[in-house]
Design an enzyme around this catalytic site. Sequence first.
Site, short mmCIF file in Angstrom:
data_model
loop_
_atom_site.label_atom_id
_atom_site.label_comp_id
_atom_site.label_asym_id
_atom_site.label_seq_id
_atom_site.Cartn_x
_atom_site.Cartn_y
_atom_site.Cartn_z
N ARG A 36 45.65 29.08 -20.21
CA ARG A 36 45.79 28.41 -18.91
C ARG A 36 45.69 29.41 -17.76
NH1 ARG A 36 47.86 25.48 -22.76
NH2 ARG A 36 48.16 23.21 -22.56
N SER A 173 46.94 16.44 -26.18
CA SER A 173 47.33 16.67 -24.78
C SER A 173 46.31 17.55 -24.06
CB SER A 173 48.72 17.32 -24.72
OG SER A 173 48.70 18.61 -25.31
N GLU A 316 52.71 21.37 -33.72
CA GLU A 316 52.24 22.66 -34.20
C GLU A 316 53.25 23.31 -35.15
OE1 GLU A 316 49.47 24.30 -33.84
OE2 GLU A 316 48.49 23.81 -31.95
N LYS A 413 42.99 33.85 -35.33
CA LYS A 413 42.81 32.86 -34.26
C LYS A 413 43.85 33.04 -33.17
CE LYS A 413 42.97 27.82 -33.58
NZ LYS A 413 41.75 27.63 -32.79
#
Length: 436
Positions: A36, A173, A316, A413
Amino acid sequence: MPNLTAPAHLPWTAPTASGPVTATVRLPGSKSMTARALVLGALSLGASTLRGPLRARDTELMAAGLRAMGSHVSTADDNLWLVRPRPLGGPARIDVGAAGTVLRFLPPVAGLADGRVTFDGDQRARTRPMAPLIGALRSLGARVDFTAGLPLTVHGIGRVTGGSVTIDASASSQLLSGLLLASPEFDRGLSVRHAGPPVPRAPHLRMTVQMLRAAGAGIDDSRPDVWVVEPGRLHGRAWDIEPDLLGAAPFLAAAIVTGGTVTVAGRPRSGIQAGARLLELLRDMGGSPAVTRHGLVVRGTGTVHGVTADLTDVSELAPVLAALAAVADSPSHLYGMAHLGGHETDRVAALVEGLTSLGADVTQDHDGLRIRPRPLHGGTFATHDDHRLAHAAAVIGLAVDGVRLDDVTCTAKTMPEFPRLWSTMVHGPGSVGGQG
């Protein structure tokens, strides 16, 4: 330019604890915050810095995608990244890899670019839910070539009209976050309403709203399932990236399984992640968690308790919690997980496969798992290129000898150093687990 291709598969035998684990672990920054902050930095007036960011495949792909559209993103310093906004343009080709954040966050940004931007990625990314986001972008004035999945092309004209739109974000989301992050730059801002089943992983959506406000956005989320963003310029700023609490989950779970004490150094300051819910769940499963000046601490007794838990907001965590449930002293029911079919793999089905391969009694219901503990044995746990599944197998390996991951490189990742960090926690410095 770093190599952003997925690394070759590497089998790995999870280390088994010979006694209580006592360790302090320093984890990298939050993937969600790093992603973000990169997007907000690219859309802001003035430079932004990210202190303590996560360097991993997903975040490198995000940085590369922004660079492809013209942003200046310097990641030369592991501990301090710099983002300088520049006019966005094309033509550009963006590799999303398997990263949902890149897949969902950058197409709205591409709508603001002047030129054609094409997105493609790993095979699994080509089937991840995107249609609601594409439909919303088209309604807001963007031209997008899209059929059933990747590749997709955004034909940017340097602006997006914006306005009001309704979207079903029940699959992820990220579908909402992607729209929200770019929306201050839309001509008319954005008024978006979610219509459908509850949005999963709501803490991630709250993170998006908080970080937008911190960058200067005017955003109203006072009505349920409605977000209104005023048009206006964001401002560059310094971001302190918190330690990744999702990444912390398997390490903290190790204390419960082994009856030890694990500290994750670096106490988050803002509470922007789902920390309270994580600690609540670990407490319910037999841990004694605390937030201290040293960081997050969990102490265990070596006894794991079964739990009934709705994981809609923290899905998660499902793989690690399912691993704990498999070595618990009573049955567990984990639900609110139906949307996990749209992640890197179908996580619910993959958990059933992986846990069953080690002897667990697991059944899948309409939106979750029922796990009835019984003696486990070693075997090969298929990770399906999914880092969270690898974390789950490592947790079981603490208590069960011979748990072999068919691939540990998938942890790159979000945490390239996972095998080293995990083995050091279990056996001390110099141990890196078993390969082959």
